[in-house]
Design a protein around this motif. Structure first.
Motif, PDB file in Angstrom:
ATOM      1  N   ARG A  41       0.841  -1.204   0.000  1.00  0.00           N
ATOM      2  CA  ARG A  41       0.000   0.000   0.000  1.00  0.00           C
ATOM      3  C   ARG A  41       0.874   1.251   0.000  1.00  0.00           C
ATOM      4  NH1 ARG A  41      -5.406  -0.123   1.480  1.00  0.00           N
ATOM      5  NH2 ARG A  41      -6.261  -2.193   1.899  1.00  0.00           N
ATOM      6  N   GLY A  42       0.451   2.223  -0.792  1.00  0.00           N
ATOM      7  CA  GLY A  42       1.188   3.484  -0.830  1.00  0.00           C
ATOM      8  C   GLY A  42       2.330   3.494  -1.816  1.00  0.00           C
ATOM      9  N   SER A  43       2.700   2.332  -2.374  1.00  0.00           N
ATOM     10  CA  SER A  43       3.790   2.306  -3.339  1.00  0.00           C
ATOM     11  C   SER A  43       3.312   2.872  -4.670  1.00  0.00           C
ATOM     12  CB  SER A  43       4.313   0.888  -3.529  1.00  0.00           C
ATOM     13  OG  SER A  43       3.308   0.063  -4.100  1.00  0.00           O
ATOM     14  N   SER A  44       4.183   3.615  -5.325  1.00  0.00           N
ATOM     15  CA  SER A  44       3.817   4.221  -6.608  1.00  0.00           C
ATOM     16  C   SER A  44       5.056   4.290  -7.492  1.00  0.00           C
ATOM     17  CB  SER A  44       3.224   5.619  -6.390  1.00  0.00           C
ATOM     18  OG  SER A  44       2.823   6.183  -7.623  1.00  0.00           O
ATOM     19  N   PRO A  45       5.492   3.125  -8.008  1.00  0.00           N
ATOM     20  CA  PRO A  45       6.669   3.116  -8.876  1.00  0.00           C
ATOM     21  C   PRO A  45       6.448   3.962 -10.119  1.00  0.00           C
ATOM     22  CG  PRO A  45       6.066   0.895  -8.184  1.00  0.00           C
ATOM     23  CD  PRO A  45       4.931   1.779  -7.811  1.00  0.00           C
ATOM     24  N   ALA A  46       7.520   4.509 -10.637  1.00  0.00           N
ATOM     25  CA  ALA A  46       7.428   5.350 -11.836  1.00  0.00           C
ATOM     26  C   ALA A  46       6.833   4.559 -12.992  1.00  0.00           C
ATOM     27  CB  ALA A  46       8.812   5.866 -12.213  1.00  0.00           C
ATOM     28  N   GLY A  47       5.842   5.154 -13.633  1.00  0.00           N
ATOM     29  CA  GLY A  47       5.224   4.546 -14.798  1.00  0.00           C
ATOM     30  C   GLY A  47       4.170   3.507 -14.494  1.00  0.00           C
ATOM     31  N   ALA A  48       3.875   3.250 -13.218  1.00  0.00           N
ATOM     32  CA  ALA A  48       2.893   2.225 -12.855  1.00  0.00           C
ATOM     33  C   ALA A  48       1.502   2.824 -12.751  1.00  0.00           C
ATOM     34  CB  ALA A  48       3.278   1.581 -11.529  1.00  0.00           C
ATOM     35  N   GLY A  49       0.531   2.121 -13.339  1.00  0.00           N
ATOM     36  CA  GLY A  49      -0.864   2.496 -13.176  1.00  0.00           C
ATOM     37  C   GLY A  49      -1.511   1.649 -12.100  1.00  0.00           C
ATOM     38  N   PRO A  50      -2.733   1.979 -11.686  1.00  0.00           N
ATOM     39  CA  PRO A  50      -3.407   1.200 -10.626  1.00  0.00           C
ATOM     40  C   PRO A  50      -3.515  -0.287 -10.948  1.00  0.00           C
ATOM     41  CG  PRO A  50      -4.584   3.252 -11.065  1.00  0.00           C
ATOM     42  CD  PRO A  50      -3.534   3.135 -12.120  1.00  0.00           C
ATOM     43  N   ASP A  51      -3.759  -0.630 -12.214  1.00  0.00           N
ATOM     44  CA  ASP A  51      -3.901  -2.035 -12.590  1.00  0.00           C
ATOM     45  C   ASP A  51      -2.587  -2.798 -12.522  1.00  0.00           C
ATOM     46  OD1 ASP A  51      -6.595  -1.803 -12.982  1.00  0.00           O
ATOM     47  OD2 ASP A  51      -6.473  -1.598 -15.155  1.00  0.00           O
ATOM     48  N   ASP A  52      -1.471  -2.086 -12.542  1.00  0.00           N
ATOM     49  CA  ASP A  52      -0.162  -2.744 -12.482  1.00  0.00           C
ATOM     50  C   ASP A  52       0.195  -3.193 -11.071  1.00  0.00           C
ATOM     51  OD1 ASP A  52       0.256  -2.247 -15.218  1.00  0.00           O
ATOM     52  OD2 ASP A  52       1.041  -0.245 -14.783  1.00  0.00           O
ATOM     53  N   LEU A  53      -0.542  -2.718 -10.074  1.00  0.00           N
ATOM     54  CA  LEU A  53      -0.156  -2.926  -8.683  1.00  0.00           C
ATOM     55  C   LEU A  53      -1.025  -3.952  -7.970  1.00  0.00           C
ATOM     56  CD1 LEU A  53       0.434   0.825  -7.714  1.00  0.00           C
ATOM     57  CD2 LEU A  53       2.096  -0.827  -8.574  1.00  0.00           C
ATOM     58  N   VAL A  54      -1.921  -4.630  -8.695  1.00  0.00           N
ATOM     59  CA  VAL A  54      -2.813  -5.604  -8.063  1.00  0.00           C
ATOM     60  C   VAL A  54      -2.759  -6.933  -8.811  1.00  0.00           C
ATOM     61  CG1 VAL A  54      -4.392  -3.835  -7.181  1.00  0.00           C
ATOM     62  CG2 VAL A  54      -4.802  -4.856  -9.429  1.00  0.00           C
ATOM     63  N   VAL A  55      -3.102  -8.011  -8.098  1.00  0.00           N
ATOM     64  CA  VAL A  55      -3.187  -9.348  -8.691  1.00  0.00           C
ATOM     65  C   VAL A  55      -4.500  -9.453  -9.465  1.00  0.00           C
ATOM     66  CG1 VAL A  55      -3.264 -11.818  -8.227  1.00  0.00           C
ATOM     67  CG2 VAL A  55      -1.808 -10.334  -6.835  1.00  0.00           C
ATOM     68  N   HIS A  56      -4.433  -9.966 -10.665  1.00  0.00           N
ATOM     69  CA  HIS A  56      -5.621 -10.087 -11.511  1.00  0.00           C
ATOM     70  C   HIS A  56      -6.076 -11.543 -11.612  1.00  0.00           C
ATOM     71  CE1 HIS A  56      -5.690  -5.915 -12.955  1.00  0.00           C
ATOM     72  NE2 HIS A  56      -4.367  -5.994 -12.930  1.00  0.00           N
ATOM     73  N   GLN A  57      -7.301 -11.713 -12.085  1.00  0.00           N
ATOM     74  CA  GLN A  57      -7.867 -13.047 -12.277  1.00  0.00           C
ATOM     75  C   GLN A  57      -6.971 -13.901 -13.166  1.00  0.00           C
ATOM     76  OE1 GLN A  57     -12.099 -13.175 -13.268  1.00  0.00           O
ATOM     77  NE2 GLN A  57     -11.691 -14.670 -14.864  1.00  0.00           N
ATOM     78  N   ALA A  58      -6.423 -13.301 -14.220  1.00  0.00           N
ATOM     79  CA  ALA A  58      -5.563 -14.043 -15.139  1.00  0.00           C
ATOM     80  C   ALA A  58      -4.302 -14.547 -14.443  1.00  0.00           C
ATOM     81  CB  ALA A  58      -5.190 -13.156 -16.331  1.00  0.00           C
ATOM     82  N   ASP A  59      -3.808 -13.819 -13.450  1.00  0.00           N
ATOM     83  CA  ASP A  59      -2.608 -14.242 -12.728  1.00  0.00           C
ATOM     84  C   ASP A  59      -2.892 -15.491 -11.890  1.00  0.00           C
ATOM     85  OD1 ASP A  59      -1.347 -11.933 -13.752  1.00  0.00           O
ATOM     86  OD2 ASP A  59      -2.094 -10.740 -12.076  1.00  0.00           O
ATOM     87  N   VAL A  60      -4.022 -15.467 -11.180  1.00  0.00           N
ATOM     88  CA  VAL A  60      -4.411 -16.631 -10.379  1.00  0.00           C
ATOM     89  C   VAL A  60      -4.661 -17.834 -11.286  1.00  0.00           C
ATOM     90  CG1 VAL A  60      -6.095 -17.542  -8.736  1.00  0.00           C
ATOM     91  CG2 VAL A  60      -5.399 -15.144  -8.594  1.00  0.00           C
ATOM     92  N   GLN A  61      -5.359 -17.605 -12.392  1.00  0.00           N
ATOM     93  CA  GLN A  61      -5.668 -18.704 -13.311  1.00  0.00           C
ATOM     94  C   GLN A  61      -4.403 -19.280 -13.935  1.00  0.00           C
ATOM     95  OE1 GLN A  61      -9.153 -19.789 -13.960  1.00  0.00           O
ATOM     96  NE2 GLN A  61      -7.771 -21.503 -14.357  1.00  0.00           N
ATOM     97  N   ALA A  62      -3.407 -18.431 -14.191  1.00  0.00           N
ATOM     98  CA  ALA A  62      -2.150 -18.914 -14.767  1.00  0.00           C
ATOM     99  C   ALA A  62      -1.456 -19.874 -13.815  1.00  0.00           C
ATOM    100  CB  ALA A  62      -1.241 -17.727 -15.090  1.00  0.00           C
ATOM    101  N   VAL A  63      -1.468 -19.566 -12.532  1.00  0.00           N
ATOM    102  CA  VAL A  63      -0.850 -20.452 -11.540  1.00  0.00           C
ATOM    103  C   VAL A  63      -1.616 -21.768 -11.463  1.00  0.00           C
ATOM    104  CG1 VAL A  63      -0.322 -20.746  -9.086  1.00  0.00           C
ATOM    105  CG2 VAL A  63       0.129 -18.554 -10.210  1.00  0.00           C
ATOM    106  N   VAL A  64      -2.946 -21.685 -11.426  1.00  0.00           N
ATOM    107  CA  VAL A  64      -3.772 -22.892 -11.364  1.00  0.00           C
ATOM    108  C   VAL A  64      -3.511 -23.793 -12.574  1.00  0.00           C
ATOM    109  CG1 VAL A  64      -6.151 -23.745 -11.446  1.00  0.00           C
ATOM    110  CG2 VAL A  64      -5.564 -21.842  -9.933  1.00  0.00           C
ATOM    111  N   ASN A  65      -3.502 -23.207 -13.762  1.00  0.00           N
ATOM    112  CA  ASN A  65      -3.281 -23.991 -14.983  1.00  0.00           C
ATOM    113  C   ASN A  65      -1.900 -24.644 -14.979  1.00  0.00           C
ATOM    114  OD1 ASN A  65      -5.801 -23.293 -15.907  1.00  0.00           O
ATOM    115  ND2 ASN A  65      -5.084 -21.708 -17.303  1.00  0.00           N
ATOM    116  N   ALA A  66      -0.889 -23.896 -14.551  1.00  0.00           N
ATOM    117  CA  ALA A  66       0.472 -24.440 -14.540  1.00  0.00           C
ATOM    118  C   ALA A  66       0.584 -25.611 -13.570  1.00  0.00           C
ATOM    119  CB  ALA A  66       1.461 -23.337 -14.175  1.00  0.00           C
TER     120      ALA A  66
END
Length: 255
Positions: A116-141
């Protein structure tokens, strides 16, 4: 007449002063950041909490009724040879379907949002959270790596389980979870780790880990027991695989 008007104004001016003071006070309170919608937000939070409790209660009731139905089916099977054989076949295939507990060595993967509170240069809000596709990628692997059973958070999942995310929360069988998300897979740890390393989607996620501070950890866990799957299984059609009768067939559902 002038003295009457002066007396009238003398009685009105204090009332106007009080009213003006009240308006200034309300304006100042709002300017300091008072949230006029706190009550509404609190009610929504209470509603979500109540629905989660209701869902957990309904799931417990479903588990109890399912055990009763299984008991009645077994009692009926003892009186009919054909039913008894069908029940034996179902028991044999239950492990492959995820309907029985499974134990053994496992690999546990943890995904988390950036701090929380981190704001790396060039990062948008969507870059800082885990997405459904990330969880699904782990499950599939993990399925591809030969997982014999899998659990997300505290729930067993199978090949038809749907992973759904709303914002940065995970919804699984009616229960809402916040990150970090824990995924545990029982199987050969070396094969499971190799499958994670070989996944292109996970490779992309790990770039975000390095660039933006998303959470990622993989560790081996010894002698884990995962509970049986207790959710509903709704299928429109099914096909019996050629090796369905082979007791040596292994591996989990396809990713």
């Amino acid at each position: 007449m002038s003295s009457v008007r002066r007396r009238a104004w003398g009685s009105i001016i204090p009332a106007l002063t009080v009213l003006a003071g009240a308006l200034f006070a309300a304006s100042a309170s709002t300017a300091r950041g008072t949230d006029l919608r706190d009550t509404g937000r609190t009610r929504i939070t209470e509603l979500i909490t109540a629905e989660q409790r209701r869902t957990l209660g309904e799931r417990a009731r479903y588990d109890r009724l399912r055990r009763e139905v299984d008991g009645l089916s077994r009692a009926a099977g003892r009186a009919d040879a054909r039913v008894h054989q069908a029940q034996a076949d179902a028991d044999r295939l239950a492990a492959l379907a995820g309907m029985t507990p499974v134990g053994g060595d496992a690999v546990r993967v943890i995904l988390d949002d950036a701090p929380r509170g981190s704001s790396p240069a060039g990062a948008g809000p969507d870059d800082l959270v885990v997405h459904q596709a990330d969880v699904q990628a782990v499950v599939n692997a993990l399925w591809a790596g030969g997982a014999r059973g899998m659990q997300i958070m505290d729930q067993r999942v199978i090949g038809t389980s749907a992973v759904r995310c709303v914002g940065n929360t995970l919804i699984l069988q009616g229960v809402v979870y916040s990150p970090p998300f824990r995924i545990t897979a029982v199987g050969d740890p070396d094969r499971l780790r190799a499958a994670l390393d070989a996944s292109p989607a996970i490779t992309v996620y790990r770039r975000y880990v390095r660039a933006y501070g998303l959470g990622w950890s993989v560790r081996t866990v010894r002698r884990v027991t995962l509970p049986a799957y207790t959710g509903n299984v709704a299928m429109k059609h099914a096909t019996v695989p050629p090796d369905a009768g082979d007791d040596t067939a292994g591996g989990g559902p396809p990713g």
